[in-house]
Scaffold this motif. Structure first.
Motif, PDB file in Angstrom:
ATOM      1  N   SER A 762       0.845  -1.185   0.000  1.00  0.00           N
ATOM      2  CA  SER A 762       0.000   0.000   0.000  1.00  0.00           C
ATOM      3  C   SER A 762       0.885   1.241   0.000  1.00  0.00           C
ATOM      4  CB  SER A 762      -0.931   0.023   1.219  1.00  0.00           C
ATOM      5  OG  SER A 762      -0.174   0.086   2.407  1.00  0.00           O
ATOM      6  N   ALA A 763       0.320   2.342  -0.411  1.00  0.00           N
ATOM      7  CA  ALA A 763       1.047   3.607  -0.435  1.00  0.00           C
ATOM      8  C   ALA A 763       0.040   4.727  -0.312  1.00  0.00           C
ATOM      9  CB  ALA A 763       1.853   3.726  -1.723  1.00  0.00           C
ATOM     10  N   GLU A 764       0.520   5.920  -0.096  1.00  0.00           N
ATOM     11  CA  GLU A 764      -0.389   7.045   0.096  1.00  0.00           C
ATOM     12  C   GLU A 764      -0.633   7.775  -1.210  1.00  0.00           C
ATOM     13  OE1 GLU A 764       1.186   9.590   3.047  1.00  0.00           O
ATOM     14  OE2 GLU A 764       0.793   8.214   4.714  1.00  0.00           O
ATOM     15  N   LEU A 765      -1.860   8.325  -1.308  1.00  0.00           N
ATOM     16  CA  LEU A 765      -2.226   9.127  -2.460  1.00  0.00           C
ATOM     17  C   LEU A 765      -1.245  10.290  -2.610  1.00  0.00           C
ATOM     18  CD1 LEU A 765      -4.406   9.696  -4.688  1.00  0.00           C
ATOM     19  CD2 LEU A 765      -5.519  11.176  -3.008  1.00  0.00           C
ATOM     20  N   GLY A 766      -0.791  10.536  -3.828  1.00  0.00           N
ATOM     21  CA  GLY A 766       0.140  11.617  -4.093  1.00  0.00           C
ATOM     22  C   GLY A 766       1.591  11.185  -4.101  1.00  0.00           C
ATOM     23  N   THR A 767       1.863   9.956  -3.675  1.00  0.00           N
ATOM     24  CA  THR A 767       3.233   9.452  -3.692  1.00  0.00           C
ATOM     25  C   THR A 767       3.702   9.284  -5.139  1.00  0.00           C
ATOM     26  OG1 THR A 767       2.822   8.231  -1.654  1.00  0.00           O
ATOM     27  CG2 THR A 767       4.727   7.534  -2.979  1.00  0.00           C
ATOM     28  N   THR A 768       4.962   9.560  -5.383  1.00  0.00           N
ATOM     29  CA  THR A 768       5.563   9.295  -6.698  1.00  0.00           C
ATOM     30  C   THR A 768       6.647   8.246  -6.519  1.00  0.00           C
ATOM     31  OG1 THR A 768       5.129  11.528  -7.522  1.00  0.00           O
ATOM     32  CG2 THR A 768       6.846  10.266  -8.638  1.00  0.00           C
ATOM     33  N   LEU A 769       6.502   7.145  -7.206  1.00  0.00           N
ATOM     34  CA  LEU A 769       7.476   6.066  -7.159  1.00  0.00           C
ATOM     35  C   LEU A 769       8.437   6.204  -8.340  1.00  0.00           C
ATOM     36  CD1 LEU A 769       5.019   3.087  -6.542  1.00  0.00           C
ATOM     37  CD2 LEU A 769       6.041   4.620  -4.853  1.00  0.00           C
ATOM     38  N   VAL A 770       9.609   5.665  -8.178  1.00  0.00           N
ATOM     39  CA  VAL A 770      10.556   5.578  -9.293  1.00  0.00           C
ATOM     40  C   VAL A 770      10.527   4.146  -9.804  1.00  0.00           C
ATOM     41  CG1 VAL A 770      12.946   5.785 -10.028  1.00  0.00           C
ATOM     42  CG2 VAL A 770      11.996   7.425  -8.390  1.00  0.00           C
ATOM     43  N   LEU A 771      10.253   4.007 -11.096  1.00  0.00           N
ATOM     44  CA  LEU A 771      10.125   2.693 -11.712  1.00  0.00           C
ATOM     45  C   LEU A 771      11.383   2.420 -12.527  1.00  0.00           C
ATOM     46  CD1 LEU A 771       7.894   0.516 -11.946  1.00  0.00           C
ATOM     47  CD2 LEU A 771       7.143   1.649 -14.032  1.00  0.00           C
ATOM     48  N   ARG A 772      12.005   1.253 -12.306  1.00  0.00           N
ATOM     49  CA  ARG A 772      13.192   0.855 -13.078  1.00  0.00           C
ATOM     50  C   ARG A 772      12.879  -0.453 -13.786  1.00  0.00           C
ATOM     51  NH1 ARG A 772      18.196   2.907 -11.887  1.00  0.00           N
ATOM     52  NH2 ARG A 772      19.178   0.871 -12.209  1.00  0.00           N
ATOM     53  N   VAL A 773      13.198  -0.486 -15.073  1.00  0.00           N
ATOM     54  CA  VAL A 773      12.861  -1.658 -15.894  1.00  0.00           C
ATOM     55  C   VAL A 773      14.091  -2.075 -16.687  1.00  0.00           C
ATOM     56  CG1 VAL A 773      11.284  -2.579 -17.633  1.00  0.00           C
ATOM     57  CG2 VAL A 773      10.548  -0.694 -16.181  1.00  0.00           C
ATOM     58  N   ARG A 774      14.392  -3.353 -16.656  1.00  0.00           N
ATOM     59  CA  ARG A 774      15.496  -3.894 -17.473  1.00  0.00           C
ATOM     60  C   ARG A 774      14.874  -4.615 -18.660  1.00  0.00           C
ATOM     61  NH1 ARG A 774      19.061  -8.723 -16.993  1.00  0.00           N
ATOM     62  NH2 ARG A 774      21.149  -8.148 -17.759  1.00  0.00           N
ATOM     63  N   VAL A 775      15.277  -4.223 -19.872  1.00  0.00           N
ATOM     64  CA  VAL A 775      14.651  -4.780 -21.083  1.00  0.00           C
ATOM     65  C   VAL A 775      15.706  -5.251 -22.060  1.00  0.00           C
ATOM     66  CG1 VAL A 775      12.662  -3.226 -20.845  1.00  0.00           C
ATOM     67  CG2 VAL A 775      14.558  -2.577 -22.331  1.00  0.00           C
ATOM     68  N   GLY A 776      15.289  -6.189 -22.910  1.00  0.00           N
ATOM     69  CA  GLY A 776      16.110  -6.613 -24.043  1.00  0.00           C
ATOM     70  C   GLY A 776      15.457  -6.116 -25.320  1.00  0.00           C
ATOM     71  N   LEU A 777      16.235  -5.531 -26.212  1.00  0.00           N
ATOM     72  CA  LEU A 777      15.683  -4.944 -27.427  1.00  0.00           C
ATOM     73  C   LEU A 777      15.939  -5.798 -28.673  1.00  0.00           C
ATOM     74  CD1 LEU A 777      16.361  -1.136 -26.893  1.00  0.00           C
ATOM     75  CD2 LEU A 777      14.387  -2.512 -26.222  1.00  0.00           C
ATOM     76  N   GLY A 778      16.576  -6.940 -28.507  1.00  0.00           N
ATOM     77  CA  GLY A 778      16.697  -7.870 -29.627  1.00  0.00           C
ATOM     78  C   GLY A 778      17.382  -7.288 -30.838  1.00  0.00           C
ATOM     79  N   GLY A 779      18.338  -6.398 -30.621  1.00  0.00           N
ATOM     80  CA  GLY A 779      19.040  -5.812 -31.747  1.00  0.00           C
ATOM     81  C   GLY A 779      18.431  -4.522 -32.250  1.00  0.00           C
ATOM     82  N   LEU A 780      17.253  -4.149 -31.744  1.00  0.00           N
ATOM     83  CA  LEU A 780      16.649  -2.870 -32.125  1.00  0.00           C
ATOM     84  C   LEU A 780      17.304  -1.744 -31.337  1.00  0.00           C
ATOM     85  CD1 LEU A 780      12.866  -3.848 -32.250  1.00  0.00           C
ATOM     86  CD2 LEU A 780      14.455  -3.600 -34.174  1.00  0.00           C
ATOM     87  N   ALA A 781      17.227  -0.547 -31.866  1.00  0.00           N
ATOM     88  CA  ALA A 781      17.770   0.622 -31.180  1.00  0.00           C
ATOM     89  C   ALA A 781      16.717   1.212 -30.260  1.00  0.00           C
ATOM     90  CB  ALA A 781      18.213   1.661 -32.212  1.00  0.00           C
ATOM     91  N   THR A 782      17.179   2.037 -29.327  1.00  0.00           N
ATOM     92  CA  THR A 782      16.224   2.670 -28.399  1.00  0.00           C
ATOM     93  C   THR A 782      15.250   3.579 -29.153  1.00  0.00           C
ATOM     94  OG1 THR A 782      17.851   4.412 -27.980  1.00  0.00           O
ATOM     95  CG2 THR A 782      17.764   2.568 -26.414  1.00  0.00           C
ATOM     96  N   ASP A 783      15.667   4.109 -30.295  1.00  0.00           N
ATOM     97  CA  ASP A 783      14.761   4.951 -31.084  1.00  0.00           C
ATOM     98  C   ASP A 783      13.640   4.145 -31.738  1.00  0.00           C
ATOM     99  OD1 ASP A 783      16.211   7.159 -30.448  1.00  0.00           O
ATOM    100  OD2 ASP A 783      17.284   7.299 -32.361  1.00  0.00           O
ATOM    101  N   ASP A 784      13.774   2.847 -31.798  1.00  0.00           N
ATOM    102  CA  ASP A 784      12.771   1.997 -32.457  1.00  0.00           C
ATOM    103  C   ASP A 784      11.621   1.619 -31.531  1.00  0.00           C
ATOM    104  OD1 ASP A 784      14.249   1.866 -34.839  1.00  0.00           O
ATOM    105  OD2 ASP A 784      15.425   0.157 -34.098  1.00  0.00           O
ATOM    106  N   VAL A 785      11.788   1.869 -30.244  1.00  0.00           N
ATOM    107  CA  VAL A 785      10.777   1.392 -29.287  1.00  0.00           C
ATOM    108  C   VAL A 785      10.433   2.486 -28.296  1.00  0.00           C
ATOM    109  CG1 VAL A 785      11.625  -0.994 -29.442  1.00  0.00           C
ATOM    110  CG2 VAL A 785      12.457   0.505 -27.601  1.00  0.00           C
TER     111      VAL A 785
END
Length: 872
Positions: A762-785
């Protein structure tokens, strides 16, 4: 004796009357009262006999009368004024010309049918009437539209009834020389033609007829010409006639031949070439293939040409059920394309791939015209908010991995062309209140949210107008009913009772539409005793006028018509309920204004829009309808009634009809009829009149075709033109290559790990979380996705509803394994059960939507603690 040959003898008009010919050939007369009044004054008897058709009128006026008019200075002044008004209308700047921004130089609008006027019977129902209203509104607004359709030599069928009430069809032959159309001709005077290649070395030729709809040219292709063999001559015989191959040839001629006709018209007249092609339903979908072939001849590869065509194409779907879509056997389509037939330079497999139902639940051997329409258009829409939702669900298989609400099909709610459908008496009342020019602008251009001037019209005037319109309908009904009974074989001596049919002081309900089963023509008959009590009520009786055609091949629909007719034939109620055969535009223009209530009771949500209720509303008629189509969107108790529905997924159809019929009877008995007959201090139905006012003031501006066409211009045509201009050959080649590269690599794109700054439940209304995601792009560039956080409230099954998306940004370069880390804020801006997920979409500057490719990657399994947050 019968003539062995028929031809048309045209009148020779005196020079001073030549403008009459121009006025007759421009279909603006069908919605312009002053022009119709002028023609009626030429010869009132001939005008009535011609059915209000100026071309037929001019062919029947005696030469002595023409000579008389040629010397009538008063008539010539009127003629000069009306002719000058038309010239101003077609040449002057209008709404479109006053807009800023880069709008399309022209738009080509393709439809299998167009309902412009009863004098040009090329329509069967709502789709055609909508297309006709679209052209008229585009003309009023100055939108540079080119309409494209077919000229059917039999049109749609004429309907009569047998003695026992069975529908009978008749197909009168239409001579184009007697219609308000002219042949498009080459510079040397020969008829302009288009041709299609058919299997076996045969050809299908078609001439191009031009109907001028105000400022808008309507091109109509006609295969009944001597250059064709007998079979090919019959391709444009009937609207929606024939078997599968016949329909396929009609749709190839409409789409492929239609593009060729547009090119021919622009070459001959100098009209700007269209930047946007609008497909009204899937019937014209082959237009995209012809345009791909055109680009192929200029050196563009198929994939690049496909992208260029998609950028400038808009597709409108009108059907809420798969059964309403044209589908053809794969082999039939394959036989008509390729080296031995049409579009020989396009691989047949590429053609087939565009229309095949290659998605879960589809039938892999069927070629679906709507599916092709969607794959060939970058922009698509349904015709009401609810229908847009239904369409997104129906076609969701084309965008796997996306929730239906993200399927890129928007909606533009239909509208109706007020000058066509509003009774002259209503128009005059409006003009008297605010002035003729303001009234005309309000009905054509629209733009205001409310028509407040309606509130100033005295109650007595409103009520007198409503009674006058009801009385006109009673006269019209008796005339048509008498003619119908004579056709059914009744003698004049048996029909004296018709003089007592309907009463101009009784609450009048209208129900008129096509008769597929889902529209439930006979729902009102569910409890016949109860209906009879309503019809014959001693204090507040009702009377009902019904009309509608069943498709010639639909015996089930014909049985519904017969059931209704037999009930209406009962001597106990035949003065209170009537069925009028041969429903069409001419009947509708009397029916809508004369009714107090417009009834609509389809199976929800199978009515895409249902514009008949809009036409009724513009005349001060109140709607009593199931919450479907446009009524679901705009219903308010201030101006009508909603019939409760029982549309649960497991509901037995018979039980559902019983429940909804009972709800209809209850509304009529307890609320509708008592309000109509309730009188206030001055002997008027004050509450009813107030509902009429609210209908006009609040619904009036919404239901206009002018509002609809403005929305198409602003939301679809302008973005499509912008995309079309950006899609240069180089850009189209780049986008096609990029799509191929992304599709090839997408299997390796993955979401490997998700974490947030909190792992609590649970968390309080108005809280801002920082989301970190590790992804594989399969040879695509960051501009492609684009990597997105998707968050919102969750239901009991953890599905995110009312989702919000936030793009995440890469924090640096790839790690040693080639993985990327993306990061971004997640704001907890609402209370209650809350969740999020992460997804990866392809992105490119030339895409209209992130869902366009139908590719999306989400976490393959629950990443563990921190994957979701619930707020309590």
């Amino acid at each position: 004796m019968k003539a062995i040959r028929r031809f048309t003898v045209r009148p020779v008009l005196p020079d001073s009357l030549r403008p009459l010919s121009d006025l007759a050939r421009n279909l603006r007369w069908s919605w312009h009262a002053e022009t119709r009044d002028l023609f009626e004054s030429v010869d009132p008897e001939c005008w009535a006999a011609s059915g209000g058709d100026p071309v037929r009128l001019l062919g029947s006026v005696p030469p002595v009368r023409l000579a008389e008019l040629a010397g009538d200075r008063r008539f010539l002044r009127r003629l000069d004024a009306v002719s000058g008004d038309l010239n101003d209308y077609v040449t002057g700047a209008r709404w479109y010309q006053a807009q800023s921004g880069e709008l399309p130089s022209a738009v080509a609008y393709f439809s299998p049918e167009f309902g412009i006027t009863a004098a040009l019977p090329q329509y069967s129902g709502g789709l055609g009437i909508l297309a006709g209203d679209h052209l008229k509104a585009a003309s009023d607004l100055g939108v540079p539209l080119i309409g494209v359709g077919l000229l059917y030599r039999h049109g749609y069928f004429r309907q009569t009834l047998s003695r026992d009430g069975w529908q009978q069809e008749h197909y009168p032959v239409l001579d184009p020389n007697e219609l308000p159309v002219v042949q498009l001709k080459e510079a040397d005077g020969t008829p302009a033609q288009v041709s299609l290649a058919l299997p076996g070395g045969r050809s299908l030729h078609a001439r191009i007829w031009l109907a001028q709809v105000g400022r808008v040219p309507l091109l109509m292709l006609d295969s009944d010409i001597e250059e064709n063999d007998l079979g090919e001559r019959g391709v444009t015989d009937r609207l929606y006639g024939g078997g599968s191959e016949h329909r396929l040839l009609q749709e190839m001629l409409l789409g492929i031949g239609g593009v060729r006709a547009v090119r021919t018209y622009c070459r001959l007249t100098g009209h700007p070439e269209p930047e946007v092609f609008h497909t009204n339903e899937g019937h014209a979908g082959f237009l995209g293939l012809e345009r791909i072939a055109e680009l192929g001849e200029r050196g563009l590869e198929f994939d690049a040409a496909l992208e260029a065509v998609r950028a400038g194409t808009v597709f409108t779907t009108h059907t809420p059920v798969p059964a309403g879509i044209d589908r053809f056997d794969r082999e039939l389509v394959a036989r008509h394309f390729g080296p031995e037939a049409e579009l020989p330079h396009i691989d047949v497999e590429r053609v087939l791939r565009l229309g095949m139902e290659s998605y879960p639940g589809g039938e892999p051997n069927l070629f679906n015209m709507a599916v092709m329409g969607l794959r060939l258009a970058q922009r698509a829409n349904g015709v009401s908010l609810l229908h847009g939702q239904v369409s997104r669900e129906m076609f969701a298989g084309l965008w796997p991995g996306f929730d239906p609400e993200e399927v890129p099909i928007t909606s533009v709610t239909n509208g109706v062309h007020a000058p066509t459908w509003v009774a002259p008496e209503v128009l005059r009342l409006g003009a008297r209140e605010i002035g003729a020019q303001r009234a005309e602008d309000a009905l054509t251009i629209g733009g205001s949210d409310r028509w407040d001037a309606v509130r100033d019209i005295p109650d007595q005037e409103v009520w007198d107008l409503r009674r006058d319109l009801r009385e006109q309908l009673v006269v019209e009904v008796r005339r048509r009913l008498y003619a119908s009974w004579r056709q059914r074989g009744a003698g004049a001596a048996e029909l004296g009772w018709i003089d007592g049919v309907l009463d101009p002081d009784v609450l009048t309900i209208g129900f008129a539409r096509r008769v597929p089963s889902y529209k439930r023509l006979t729902l009102m008959l569910r409890d016949r005793d109860r209906l009879m009590d309503l019809l014959l009520h001693p204090e507040h009786p009702i009377q009902i006028v019904v009309a509608g055609k069943a498709h010639p091949a639909d015996d089930g629909g014909k049985r519904l018509v017969q059931e209704l007719v037999r009930f209406a034939d009962d001597p106990r109620v035949r003065h209170r309920i009537v069925f009028l055969p041969d429903y069409g535009m001419a009947m509708a223009q009397k029916l809508y204004p004369g009714c107090d209530i417009w009834l609509n009771n389809p199976l929800r949500p199978l009515e895409a829009c249902g514009t008949s209720g809009m036409k009724a509303a513009l005349n001060g008629c109140l709607n009593l309808s199931v919450l479907d189509g446009w009524w679901d969107e705009w219903f308010q108790p201030d101006f009508g009634w909603a019939i409760p529905t029982a549309d649960g997924s497991g509901m037995d159809p018979d039980h559902r009809d019983d429940i909804e019929a009972a709800a209809l009877y209850e509304l009529l008995e307890q609320r509708v009829a008592p309000r109509f007959y309730e009188r206030g201090r001055h002997g008027l139905p004050d509450r009813w009149i107030e509902m009429v006012r609210e209908t006009l003031a609040l619904l009036g501006p919404k239901v206009l075709a002018g509002r609809m066409v403005r929305e198409y211009v602003e939301r679809l045509y302008a973005p499509a033109a912008h995309a079309n201009r950006a899609m240069t050959p180089a850009a189209a080649g780049e986008l096609a290559a990029w799509k191929t590269r992304v599709r090839t690599a997408w299997h390796a794109v993955s979401v490997d790990h998700v974490e947030t700054t909190t792992a609590t439940a649970s968390a309080e209304l108005g809280t801002t979380l920082v989301l970190r995601v590790r992804v594989g792009l399969g040879g695509l560039a960051t501009d492609d996705v684009e990597v997105q956080a998707v968050s919102g409230r969750v239901d009991s099954e953890d599905r995110i509803t009312d989702a919000a998306t936030v793009p995440l940004k890469p924090t640096g370069g790839p790690d040693l394994e080639g993985r990327w880390v993306y990061e971004g804020p997640l704001s907890l801006d609402r209370t209650g059960p809350y969740g999020y997920t992460v997804r990866i979409l392809p992105t490119h500057r030339l895409l209209a939507s992130g869902a366009e490719l139908g590719l999306v990657t989400v976490p393959s399994e629950e990443p563990g603690a921190g994957a979701g947050v619930l707020l309590r």
